[in-house]
Design an enzyme around this catalytic site. Structure first.
Site, PDB file in Angstrom:
ATOM      1  N   ASP A 100     -23.410  -4.929 -24.294  1.00 35.85           N
ATOM      2  CA  ASP A 100     -24.071  -3.832 -23.567  1.00 35.85           C
ATOM      3  C   ASP A 100     -25.301  -3.352 -24.333  1.00 35.85           C
ATOM      4  O   ASP A 100     -25.911  -4.090 -25.120  1.00 35.85           O
ATOM      5  CB  ASP A 100     -23.043  -2.709 -23.317  1.00 35.85           C
ATOM      6  CG  ASP A 100     -23.319  -1.911 -22.051  1.00 35.85           C
ATOM      7  OD1 ASP A 100     -24.157  -0.989 -22.113  1.00 35.85           O
ATOM      8  OD2 ASP A 100     -22.726  -2.209 -20.993  1.00 35.85           O
ATOM      9  N   ASP A 101     -25.669  -2.129 -24.134  1.00 35.81           N
ATOM     10  CA  ASP A 101     -26.888  -1.507 -24.665  1.00 35.81           C
ATOM     11  C   ASP A 101     -26.970  -1.640 -26.196  1.00 35.81           C
ATOM     12  O   ASP A 101     -25.948  -1.635 -26.882  1.00 35.81           O
ATOM     13  CB  ASP A 101     -26.836  -0.018 -24.273  1.00 35.81           C
ATOM     14  CG  ASP A 101     -28.184   0.649 -24.349  1.00 35.81           C
ATOM     15  OD1 ASP A 101     -29.117   0.045 -24.885  1.00 35.81           O
ATOM     16  OD2 ASP A 101     -28.286   1.794 -23.863  1.00 35.81           O
TER      17      ASP A 101
ATOM     18  N   LYS B 200     -26.098  -7.277 -16.751  1.00 36.02           N
ATOM     19  CA  LYS B 200     -25.719  -5.953 -16.244  1.00 36.02           C
ATOM     20  C   LYS B 200     -27.027  -5.170 -16.138  1.00 36.02           C
ATOM     21  O   LYS B 200     -27.637  -4.842 -17.157  1.00 36.02           O
ATOM     22  CB  LYS B 200     -24.742  -5.270 -17.197  1.00 36.02           C
ATOM     23  CG  LYS B 200     -24.391  -3.846 -16.790  1.00 36.02           C
ATOM     24  CD  LYS B 200     -23.362  -3.250 -17.733  1.00 36.02           C
ATOM     25  CE  LYS B 200     -23.176  -1.765 -17.477  1.00 36.02           C
ATOM     26  NZ  LYS B 200     -22.254  -1.158 -18.444  1.00 36.02           N
ATOM     27  N   TRP B 201     -27.464  -4.924 -14.918  1.00 34.81           N
ATOM     28  CA  TRP B 201     -28.786  -4.329 -14.636  1.00 34.81           C
ATOM     29  C   TRP B 201     -28.593  -2.839 -14.430  1.00 34.81           C
ATOM     30  O   TRP B 201     -28.096  -2.413 -13.397  1.00 34.81           O
ATOM     31  CB  TRP B 201     -29.369  -4.994 -13.389  1.00 34.81           C
ATOM     32  CG  TRP B 201     -30.739  -4.585 -13.000  1.00 34.81           C
ATOM     33  CD1 TRP B 201     -31.189  -3.328 -12.718  1.00 34.81           C
ATOM     34  CD2 TRP B 201     -31.861  -5.449 -12.801  1.00 34.81           C
ATOM     35  NE1 TRP B 201     -32.508  -3.353 -12.359  1.00 34.81           N
ATOM     36  CE2 TRP B 201     -32.953  -4.652 -12.400  1.00 34.81           C
ATOM     37  CE3 TRP B 201     -32.063  -6.835 -12.909  1.00 34.81           C
ATOM     38  CZ2 TRP B 201     -34.213  -5.180 -12.113  1.00 34.81           C
ATOM     39  CZ3 TRP B 201     -33.314  -7.352 -12.614  1.00 34.81           C
ATOM     40  CH2 TRP B 201     -34.375  -6.529 -12.235  1.00 34.81           C
ATOM     41  N   ASP B 202     -29.015  -2.053 -15.421  1.00 35.93           N
ATOM     42  CA  ASP B 202     -28.749  -0.613 -15.393  1.00 35.93           C
ATOM     43  C   ASP B 202     -29.990   0.173 -14.946  1.00 35.93           C
ATOM     44  O   ASP B 202     -31.114  -0.372 -14.919  1.00 35.93           O
ATOM     45  CB  ASP B 202     -28.300  -0.157 -16.786  1.00 35.93           C
ATOM     46  CG  ASP B 202     -27.307   0.985 -16.735  1.00 35.93           C
ATOM     47  OD1 ASP B 202     -27.289   1.724 -15.731  1.00 35.93           O
ATOM     48  OD2 ASP B 202     -26.552   1.154 -17.707  1.00 35.93           O
ATOM     49  N   TYR B 203     -29.786   1.432 -14.631  1.00 37.59           N
ATOM     50  CA  TYR B 203     -30.861   2.283 -14.100  1.00 37.59           C
ATOM     51  C   TYR B 203     -30.394   3.713 -14.290  1.00 37.59           C
ATOM     52  O   TYR B 203     -29.664   4.246 -13.464  1.00 37.59           O
ATOM     53  CB  TYR B 203     -31.059   1.916 -12.630  1.00 37.59           C
ATOM     54  CG  TYR B 203     -32.111   2.682 -11.888  1.00 37.59           C
ATOM     55  CD1 TYR B 203     -33.450   2.302 -11.957  1.00 37.59           C
ATOM     56  CD2 TYR B 203     -31.770   3.766 -11.088  1.00 37.59           C
ATOM     57  CE1 TYR B 203     -34.417   2.992 -11.252  1.00 37.59           C
ATOM     58  CE2 TYR B 203     -32.737   4.462 -10.379  1.00 37.59           C
ATOM     59  CZ  TYR B 203     -34.056   4.064 -10.469  1.00 37.59           C
ATOM     60  OH  TYR B 203     -35.013   4.743  -9.764  1.00 37.59           O
ATOM     61  N   ASN B 204     -30.808   4.326 -15.429  1.00 39.66           N
ATOM     62  CA  ASN B 204     -30.106   5.518 -15.888  1.00 39.66           C
ATOM     63  C   ASN B 204     -30.742   6.876 -15.631  1.00 39.66           C
ATOM     64  O   ASN B 204     -30.469   7.831 -16.362  1.00 39.66           O
ATOM     65  CB  ASN B 204     -29.792   5.374 -17.374  1.00 39.66           C
ATOM     66  CG  ASN B 204     -28.479   4.637 -17.578  1.00 39.66           C
ATOM     67  OD1 ASN B 204     -27.502   4.934 -16.905  1.00 39.66           O
ATOM     68  ND2 ASN B 204     -28.451   3.674 -18.472  1.00 39.66           N
TER      69      ASN B 204
ATOM     70  N   CYS C 280     -25.825  -1.468 -11.711  1.00 37.82           N
ATOM     71  CA  CYS C 280     -25.293  -0.270 -12.375  1.00 37.82           C
ATOM     72  C   CYS C 280     -26.370   0.800 -12.363  1.00 37.82           C
ATOM     73  O   CYS C 280     -27.553   0.497 -12.478  1.00 37.82           O
ATOM     74  CB  CYS C 280     -24.927  -0.638 -13.815  1.00 37.82           C
ATOM     75  SG  CYS C 280     -24.385   0.733 -14.842  1.00 37.82           S
TER      76      CYS C 280
ATOM     77  N   ASP D 163     -19.033   5.454 -14.605  1.00 36.25           N
ATOM     78  CA  ASP D 163     -18.837   5.539 -16.059  1.00 36.25           C
ATOM     79  C   ASP D 163     -17.501   6.199 -16.378  1.00 36.25           C
ATOM     80  O   ASP D 163     -17.024   6.129 -17.508  1.00 36.25           O
ATOM     81  CB  ASP D 163     -19.969   6.356 -16.702  1.00 36.25           C
ATOM     82  CG  ASP D 163     -21.222   5.522 -16.900  1.00 36.25           C
ATOM     83  OD1 ASP D 163     -21.143   4.288 -16.803  1.00 36.25           O
ATOM     84  OD2 ASP D 163     -22.296   6.110 -17.151  1.00 36.25           O
TER      85      ASP D 163
END
Ligand code: GLA
Length: 745
Positions: free
Chosen positions: A373-374, A483-487, A533, A555
């Site tokens: 992950d990150d 895992k394509w995130d967008y926070n 995500c 989450d």
């Protein structure tokens, strides 16, 4: 088969004039047909269990006539006639239902399209011009009564589910630019009636997809996002049920889902004449899309369906439709692999030895995909820096990602990686080089969320940068999964690089570019799978799951909270895409303690993953996890792609929750049962299964926990459905699950 009452749309007056009772046989699975009756000017779509009809009225407007259970082939639908004005205050132009109403001529209900012309004219009246039928699709062209504004209405019907995808293309064929103030994909008109109730989904970060249910009342209920993306707060899905509700699997239900990941709006409206309609598309808030001469604007697709089998039947139709028509690997997506994700174990503290050690442990229990992950890129020590700088951090991974990826492969797993391509930290090389690349209004503050800003993906240079770094990453590394995130959501949505009258196009072009990057990447790297995500489930909709294989549901990984999040999710989306991790106990959010078995069973209702810190596990945890993962692999096809029955709802403080999934070919069923707390020594309520063949026999095997000793090992479908069985559950946070295999037909 069931009889279906024919309902006519429109006013009671019209119903009286044309009303007749027709009973028809459902014609499940027969080929779709789309016809146009030249004399009556009636379009009719028949597919699976539904019929859908609209006509051209004497003024030339498209007027809805029928949507519901499938009619007999020889049933004749009365042609469309505009309604009389009810009083001077309710003009005929407003009280005649329309398929796609322009705002003009006195329209007080929700318009599907509103345009401002440069000369100040804002009157838009759309009349039928022509149509084209091609297999399962119908295109109807409308035109304004005086100006060269054309609207193509598109209908695409799925033969298996009867779900219709509707969208509109607005074409400016005038000689001047115009401004589209609002544009919907479709208006869905329900049979005239008063006893409707609405289901919809609400939430926030850590508490997504909470099912709401309320009566449809006069006025509007607005479901929307103004955030630039889908949002946690509402999800672009609705279902409207007619009549008393009570059972999940009975009743007439009309439902819909909007395939758009930018700001959106769905308006459920009951007008003053008790006509109910649902209009959905781009959110008109701050819309103002400039359309130059010769340009066109395509709306998202708004899918709509009907089920005679309640909200349960509606979601089963939608699940199957998503699997066969929407997902990237449609019509036969592979079962989702069991994955491990490092986030809750290490957060930003990722490095080669640490990840390799976790990978070894994950492989030992049957994990199939290892996801880092990150934290692996740029100067990313925490969430204050690094986003935008997509080079491998040399301190954490001195030899690049290859040694870790090789290690993961040698353990028999494939490798996945977290990215957040649309964001930038002000503390990054990218932002220092291109401060103009973010959404901003010149000279105004740039509001940060999680210390980050949103890159303006509508800009061609930003689009090229994002596609370029992802393509390079996938070219240089053997990566199976992103895992394509967008926070965060948007603030100050300015686009100063284009002229002021084009800046609002950002609401559309950003999302169009997102879709095109995903499509292009998938085409170039066909083996790569993607998880969608957004701080959990903040950007889940049919637009994105068209390009992504699974979604990060929330989450919030507390296994008890997840029961209701997952329950709400399942009304709109197939459990096949619902990623669910087993994490540590006590849980970081609620400090609730649950057994590993309970956590596994909660996550096994979707696409199973693991997010626990395996460095803290004892040998017995590994042994238990290994056997649960093995058990999951025997049921995952049924859970991910089967027919879901929500037998007992976890909502509203329920002490129990029960779901059942039946394999598409009927050979297997899987039942999950959960207990919050026993009170006063009461027994767990009996569980009655659904969807089995009455005369077939099924052998029940516990996956975890047990049924009471009186429960037979093998019994008929009739027994499991009518007599039912008693799970042996007592205590707090208890769970049991069962597998039923068909042993005879
Ligand atoms: C979001 C995601 C999490 C995790 C973090 C990483 O919150 O939802 O699963 O990936 O970002 O920063």
């Amino acid at each position: 088969m069931f009889g279906v009452r024919l309902r006519f749309l429109g006013l009671p007056l019209l119903t009286l004039t044309f009303g007749c009772q027709v009973f028809a046989q459902a014609q499940v699975g027969s080929a779709p047909s789309i016809t146009f009756d030249q004399n009556a000017k009636v379009f009719r779509i028949d597919a699976a269990d539904i019929s859908y009809a609209f006509g051209v009225n004497e003024r030339g407007e498209l007027q809805p006539l029928y949507w519901g259970g499938r009619l007999g082939a020889s049933d004749v639908l009365p042609p469309a006639h505009s309604s009389h004005e009810v009083a001077a205050f309710d003009l005929s132009s407003s009280v005649s239902p329309q398929e796609f109403a322009g705002w003009g001529a006195g329209l007080y209900v929700e318009p599907a399209l509103k345009i401002t012309f440069p000369d100040g004219n804002r009157d838009l009246v759309l009349h039928y011009v022509s149509h084209h039928i091609d297999g399962s699709s119908l295109t109807v062209t409308l035109k304004d009564i005086s100006r060269d504004v054309f609207v193509e209405l598109r209908y695409e019907v799925d033969p298996a589910s009867g779900i219709i995808g509707r969208s509109a293309v607005i074409q400016n064929k005038t000689k001047d630019p115009l401004t589209v103030e609002s544009a919907s994909a479709a208006t869905w008109t329900l049979p005239h009636g008063t006893d409707y109730s609405l289901y919809y989904l609400t939430g926030r970060w850590g508490s997504e997809t909470s099912l709401q249910h309320e009566a449809v009342r006069p006025g509007q209920r607005v479901l929307e996002s103004r955030r630039g993306s889908t949002g946690h707060q509402n999800n672009p899905w609705f279902a409207v049920e007619q009549g008393p509700t009570g059972d999940e699997d009975t009743g007439d239900v009309w439902f819909g889902a909007l395939a758009w990941s930018g700001s959106w709006r769905i308006t459920v409206e009951q007008d003053q004449l008790q006509q109910v309609r649902v209009t959905g598309g781009f959110n008109p808030f701050d819309f103002g899309y400039r359309l130059a001469p010769g340009e066109s604007l395509k709306t998202p697709i708004f899918y709509g369906g009907y089920s005679h089998h309640g909200v349960g039947g509606a979601s089963r139709l939608l699940h199957r439709f998503e699997i066969t028509e929407i997902l990237p690997e449609r019509p036969n997506p592979k079962p989702r692999p069991v994955l491990y994700n490092s986030w809750e174990a290490t957060e930003f503290k990722v490095d080669e030895p640490g990840q390799a050690a976790l990978a070894e442990k994950a492989a030992s229990i049957g994990i199939e995909r290892f996801v880092m992950d990150d934290g692996w890129f740029g100067q990313r020590a925490d969430d204050h820096a690094g986003l935008g700088d997509w080079y491998v951090n040399p301190q954490k991974f001195p030899h690049g990602l290859k040694p870790l990826i090789d290690k993961v492969h040698s353990l028999g797993m494939d490798f996945g990686l977290w990215v957040e391509p649309e964001m930038v930290n002000p503390n990054s090389d990218l932002y220092r080089a291109h401060p103009d690349w973010v959404l901003n209004f010149t000279g105004r503050p740039r509001t940060e969320g999680r210390n980050q800003l949103v890159l303006n993906l509508a800009r061609p240079d930003v689009r090229a940068y994002v596609y370029g770094f992802l393509d390079k990453l996938l070219n240089e590394n053997d990566i199976a999964f992103l895992k394509w995130d967008y926070n965060r959501n948007w603030s100050e949505p300015g686009w100063p690089a284009v002229s002021p009258d084009e800046q609002k196009q950002v609401w559309v072009k950003y999302t169009e570019n997102l879709y095109s990057i995903l499509a292009e990447l998938r085409e170039k790297h066909p083996k790569v799978e993607i998880e969608d995500c957004s701080g959990g489930g903040g950007r889940i909709d049919l637009g994105l799951i068209h390009h992504t294989d699974e979604v990060w549901t929330s989450d919030n990984t507390d296994p008890f909270d997840r029961l209701s999040i997952q329950d709400g999710f399942s009304y709109a989306y197939t459990p096949g895409v619902m990623m669910a991790w087993v994490t540590d106990s006590p849980h970081w959010l609620n400090h609730r303690t649950t057994s590993l078995e309970y956590r596994f069973l909660s996550s096994m209702q979707g696409s199973l993953g693991l997010g626990a810190n395996l460095n803290h596990w004892q040998p017995e945890d590994f042994a238990e996890a290994k056997s649960m993962i093995e058990a999951y692999k025997q049921i995952r096809e049924t859970v991910q792609h089967g027919a879901l029955y929500r037998l007992v709802s976890p909502r509203d403080g329920s002490e129990q929750s029960v779901t059942e999934s039946v394999a598409e070919d009927g050979h297997q069923a899987v039942v999950f049962t959960f207990l919050h707390s026993s009170t006063m020594g009461f027994h767990y309520p009996r569980v009655f299964l659904r969807g089995l063949e009455k005369n077939a026999n099924y052998k029940m095997t516990p996956i975890a926990g047990k049924a009471t000793k009186e429960t037979p090992e093998t019994a008929s479908g009739a027994y499991w459905m009518s007599h039912g069985f008693d799970p042996d559950l007592v205590g707090d946070f208890q769970a049991a699950a069962f597998r039923l295999e068909r042993t005879s037909n």
